[in-house]
Every structure is written in structure tokens, then in C-alpha cells.
Design a protein around this motif. Structure first.
Motif, PDB file in Angstrom:
ATOM      1  N   GLN A   3      96.550  49.581  83.422  1.00 39.99           N
ATOM      2  CA  GLN A   3      97.947  49.341  83.783  1.00 39.99           C
ATOM      3  C   GLN A   3      98.504  50.389  84.742  1.00 39.99           C
ATOM      4  O   GLN A   3      99.475  50.127  85.435  1.00 39.99           O
ATOM      5  CB  GLN A   3      98.790  49.311  82.514  1.00 39.99           C
ATOM      6  CG  GLN A   3      98.336  48.307  81.471  1.00 39.99           C
ATOM      7  CD  GLN A   3      98.664  46.881  81.865  1.00 39.99           C
ATOM      8  OE1 GLN A   3      99.583  46.644  82.641  1.00 39.99           O
ATOM      9  NE2 GLN A   3      97.908  45.931  81.337  1.00 39.99           N
ATOM     10  N   ARG A  27     104.792  45.100  84.414  1.00 37.31           N
ATOM     11  CA  ARG A  27     105.290  45.191  83.034  1.00 37.31           C
ATOM     12  C   ARG A  27     105.815  46.600  82.730  1.00 37.31           C
ATOM     13  O   ARG A  27     106.847  46.774  82.110  1.00 37.31           O
ATOM     14  CB  ARG A  27     104.182  44.835  82.038  1.00 37.31           C
ATOM     15  CG  ARG A  27     104.575  45.017  80.584  1.00 37.31           C
ATOM     16  CD  ARG A  27     103.419  44.757  79.639  1.00 37.31           C
ATOM     17  NE  ARG A  27     102.337  45.715  79.772  1.00 37.31           N
ATOM     18  CZ  ARG A  27     102.342  46.917  79.226  1.00 37.31           C
ATOM     19  NH1 ARG A  27     103.382  47.330  78.523  1.00 37.31           N
ATOM     20  NH2 ARG A  27     101.306  47.727  79.375  1.00 37.31           N
ATOM     21  N   ILE A  28     105.068  47.613  83.195  1.00 32.78           N
ATOM     22  CA  ILE A  28     105.462  48.996  82.910  1.00 32.78           C
ATOM     23  C   ILE A  28     106.570  49.453  83.866  1.00 32.78           C
ATOM     24  O   ILE A  28     107.475  50.191  83.486  1.00 32.78           O
ATOM     25  CB  ILE A  28     104.246  49.924  83.014  1.00 32.78           C
ATOM     26  CG1 ILE A  28     103.249  49.606  81.905  1.00 32.78           C
ATOM     27  CG2 ILE A  28     104.660  51.383  82.964  1.00 32.78           C
ATOM     28  CD1 ILE A  28     101.941  50.369  82.005  1.00 32.78           C
ATOM     29  N   LYS A  32     112.464  50.007  85.277  1.00 29.52           N
ATOM     30  CA  LYS A  32     112.410  51.052  84.257  1.00 29.52           C
ATOM     31  C   LYS A  32     112.374  52.434  84.883  1.00 29.52           C
ATOM     32  O   LYS A  32     111.781  52.615  85.943  1.00 29.52           O
ATOM     33  CB  LYS A  32     111.177  50.847  83.383  1.00 29.52           C
ATOM     34  CG  LYS A  32     111.234  49.575  82.554  1.00 29.52           C
ATOM     35  CD  LYS A  32     109.955  49.384  81.788  1.00 29.52           C
ATOM     36  CE  LYS A  32     109.996  48.068  81.023  1.00 29.52           C
ATOM     37  NZ  LYS A  32     108.694  47.767  80.393  1.00 29.52           N
ATOM     38  N   ASN A  96     103.874  57.427  84.036  1.00 31.26           N
ATOM     39  CA  ASN A  96     104.164  56.478  82.969  1.00 31.26           C
ATOM     40  C   ASN A  96     105.665  56.243  82.949  1.00 31.26           C
ATOM     41  O   ASN A  96     106.438  56.969  83.585  1.00 31.26           O
ATOM     42  CB  ASN A  96     103.705  56.997  81.599  1.00 31.26           C
ATOM     43  CG  ASN A  96     103.331  55.869  80.655  1.00 31.26           C
ATOM     44  OD1 ASN A  96     103.788  54.734  80.804  1.00 31.26           O
ATOM     45  ND2 ASN A  96     102.479  56.173  79.690  1.00 31.26           N
ATOM     46  N   ILE A  99     110.150  55.835  78.654  1.00 32.84           N
ATOM     47  CA  ILE A  99     109.938  55.308  77.305  1.00 32.84           C
ATOM     48  C   ILE A  99     108.632  54.526  77.364  1.00 32.84           C
ATOM     49  O   ILE A  99     108.578  53.431  77.917  1.00 32.84           O
ATOM     50  CB  ILE A  99     111.099  54.412  76.860  1.00 32.84           C
ATOM     51  CG1 ILE A  99     112.402  55.211  76.868  1.00 32.84           C
ATOM     52  CG2 ILE A  99     110.819  53.828  75.466  1.00 32.84           C
ATOM     53  CD1 ILE A  99     113.631  54.399  76.561  1.00 32.84           C
ATOM     54  N   TYR A 100     107.595  55.139  76.848  1.00 35.32           N
ATOM     55  CA  TYR A 100     106.264  54.607  77.077  1.00 35.32           C
ATOM     56  C   TYR A 100     105.574  54.223  75.777  1.00 35.32           C
ATOM     57  O   TYR A 100     105.970  54.633  74.689  1.00 35.32           O
ATOM     58  CB  TYR A 100     105.394  55.638  77.814  1.00 35.32           C
ATOM     59  CG  TYR A 100     105.239  56.961  77.100  1.00 35.32           C
ATOM     60  CD1 TYR A 100     106.001  58.058  77.469  1.00 35.32           C
ATOM     61  CD2 TYR A 100     104.327  57.110  76.058  1.00 35.32           C
ATOM     62  CE1 TYR A 100     105.858  59.271  76.814  1.00 35.32           C
ATOM     63  CE2 TYR A 100     104.185  58.320  75.396  1.00 35.32           C
ATOM     64  CZ  TYR A 100     104.959  59.398  75.787  1.00 35.32           C
ATOM     65  OH  TYR A 100     104.821  60.602  75.133  1.00 35.32           O
ATOM     66  N   SER A 101     104.524  53.449  75.976  1.00 34.55           N
ATOM     67  CA  SER A 101     103.619  53.131  74.892  1.00 34.55           C
ATOM     68  C   SER A 101     102.392  54.011  75.023  1.00 34.55           C
ATOM     69  O   SER A 101     101.875  54.203  76.128  1.00 34.55           O
ATOM     70  CB  SER A 101     103.220  51.657  74.953  1.00 34.55           C
ATOM     71  OG  SER A 101     102.180  51.378  74.043  1.00 34.55           O
ATOM     72  N   ASP A 102     101.908  54.552  73.923  1.00 35.14           N
ATOM     73  CA  ASP A 102     100.749  55.448  73.978  1.00 35.14           C
ATOM     74  C   ASP A 102      99.526  54.780  74.578  1.00 35.14           C
ATOM     75  O   ASP A 102      98.645  55.449  75.118  1.00 35.14           O
ATOM     76  CB  ASP A 102     100.419  55.970  72.583  1.00 35.14           C
ATOM     77  CG  ASP A 102     101.373  57.075  72.149  1.00 35.14           C
ATOM     78  OD1 ASP A 102     101.520  57.284  70.938  1.00 35.14           O
ATOM     79  OD2 ASP A 102     101.962  57.713  73.042  1.00 35.14           O
ATOM     80  N   SER A 103      99.463  53.475  74.472  1.00 37.63           N
ATOM     81  CA  SER A 103      98.293  52.764  74.980  1.00 37.63           C
ATOM     82  C   SER A 103      98.329  52.582  76.489  1.00 37.63           C
ATOM     83  O   SER A 103      97.357  52.105  77.074  1.00 37.63           O
ATOM     84  CB  SER A 103      98.185  51.399  74.303  1.00 37.63           C
ATOM     85  OG  SER A 103      99.318  50.617  74.611  1.00 37.63           O
ATOM     86  N   ASP A 104      99.416  52.968  77.141  1.00 34.75           N
ATOM     87  CA  ASP A 104      99.561  52.724  78.569  1.00 34.75           C
ATOM     88  C   ASP A 104      99.061  53.849  79.460  1.00 34.75           C
ATOM     89  O   ASP A 104      99.007  53.689  80.667  1.00 34.75           O
ATOM     90  CB  ASP A 104     101.026  52.440  78.927  1.00 34.75           C
ATOM     91  CG  ASP A 104     101.469  51.065  78.483  1.00 34.75           C
ATOM     92  OD1 ASP A 104     102.682  50.865  78.321  1.00 34.75           O
ATOM     93  OD2 ASP A 104     100.587  50.196  78.297  1.00 34.75           O
ATOM     94  N   TRP A 105      98.697  54.985  78.921  1.00 37.47           N
ATOM     95  CA  TRP A 105      98.303  56.106  79.777  1.00 37.47           C
ATOM     96  C   TRP A 105      97.058  55.771  80.585  1.00 37.47           C
ATOM     97  O   TRP A 105      96.098  55.205  80.075  1.00 37.47           O
ATOM     98  CB  TRP A 105      98.040  57.359  78.950  1.00 37.47           C
ATOM     99  CG  TRP A 105      99.266  57.910  78.319  1.00 37.47           C
ATOM    100  CD1 TRP A 105      99.642  57.806  77.008  1.00 37.47           C
ATOM    101  CD2 TRP A 105     100.296  58.656  78.979  1.00 37.47           C
ATOM    102  NE1 TRP A 105     100.844  58.433  76.815  1.00 37.47           N
ATOM    103  CE2 TRP A 105     101.269  58.962  77.989  1.00 37.47           C
ATOM    104  CE3 TRP A 105     100.505  59.089  80.283  1.00 37.47           C
ATOM    105  CZ2 TRP A 105     102.427  59.683  78.290  1.00 37.47           C
ATOM    106  CZ3 TRP A 105     101.649  59.804  80.579  1.00 37.47           C
ATOM    107  CH2 TRP A 105     102.599  60.107  79.595  1.00 37.47           C
TER     108      TRP A 105
END
Length: 115
Positions: A3, A27-28, A32, A96, A99-105
């Protein structure tokens, strides 16, 4: 599926410059606030620079006046222009959402500044 893809790092002498690029999924990225983060060996990841969808920016005190964050909303791409680099800027740099999701790095890009 990847991503976030960071690029542009490298080895540079103190006082030099680099430009980092982050290609993001819609999406990311879309509408944002986004940021550039870095993690040096043995240290916690820290937020270096942030930018809102409208282009308002904030910076870590130690990089103010040297780093510039920008974004291209049409291309879902984030940039970090780094000038007057110092050895203490050496780290792996990541992008990133704020406000992120840990799985997005992503994998990050290594920046090494020699003295």
C-alpha cells in the motif's frame, strides 16, 4: 498487496540533500493527513513532518527550516525534501497516514548521512 512504497533514500554527506517519494494507495492517502516518519537504530519511530489534505504542514523541531513536506493529491504521492542533512538524520524513513493502521507500513527507505 503493498500500500505504501517509499523511495529516494541513499548515502549523502553532511550538508547534502535528498528527496524522498512515497507512492500510496488511494485508500490510505485520499483526503487524509499524511506524514513522514523515521526510525533510527535503537530508537522509537518518530513523526518528522505532517501535511493535511489542504497542504497545512507541521514539523519536528529538529528538522524545521531544513525539511519540506508536500503532496500531490491527484497522484496519491507524498514527498519530503531534505536539505542541510546532518548525521543525526540517519534513519529509515517511512510514510503513512497520521491515523494509521499497523498493517499499512511499507519497507521504508534508508537515509544515511556521513560526517
Amino acid at each position: 498487496q503493498v500500500q505504501l512504497v517509499e523511495s529516494g533514500g541513499g548515502l549523502v554527506q553532511a550538508g547534502g540533500s535528498l528527496r524522498l517519494t512515497c507512492a500510496s494507495s488511494e485508500r490510505i492517502f485520499s483526503h487524509k493527513p499524511m506524514g513522514w516518519y523515521r526510525q533510527a537504530p535503537g530508537k522509537r519511530r518518530e513523526l518528522v513532518a505532517a501535511i493535511s489534505h489542504a497542504g497545512n504542514t507541521n514539523y519536528l523541531d529538529s528538522v524545521k527550516g531544513r525539511f519540506t513536506i508536500s503532496r500531490d493529491n491527484a497522484k496519491n504521492t507524498l514527498y519530503l525534501e531534505m536539505n542541510s542533512l546532518k548525521p543525526e538524520d540517519t534513519a529509515v524513513y517511512y510514510c503513512n497516514a497520521i491515523i494509521y493502521s499497523d498493517s499499512d507500513w511499507g519497507q521504508g527507505t534508508q537515509v544515511t548521512v556521513s560526517s
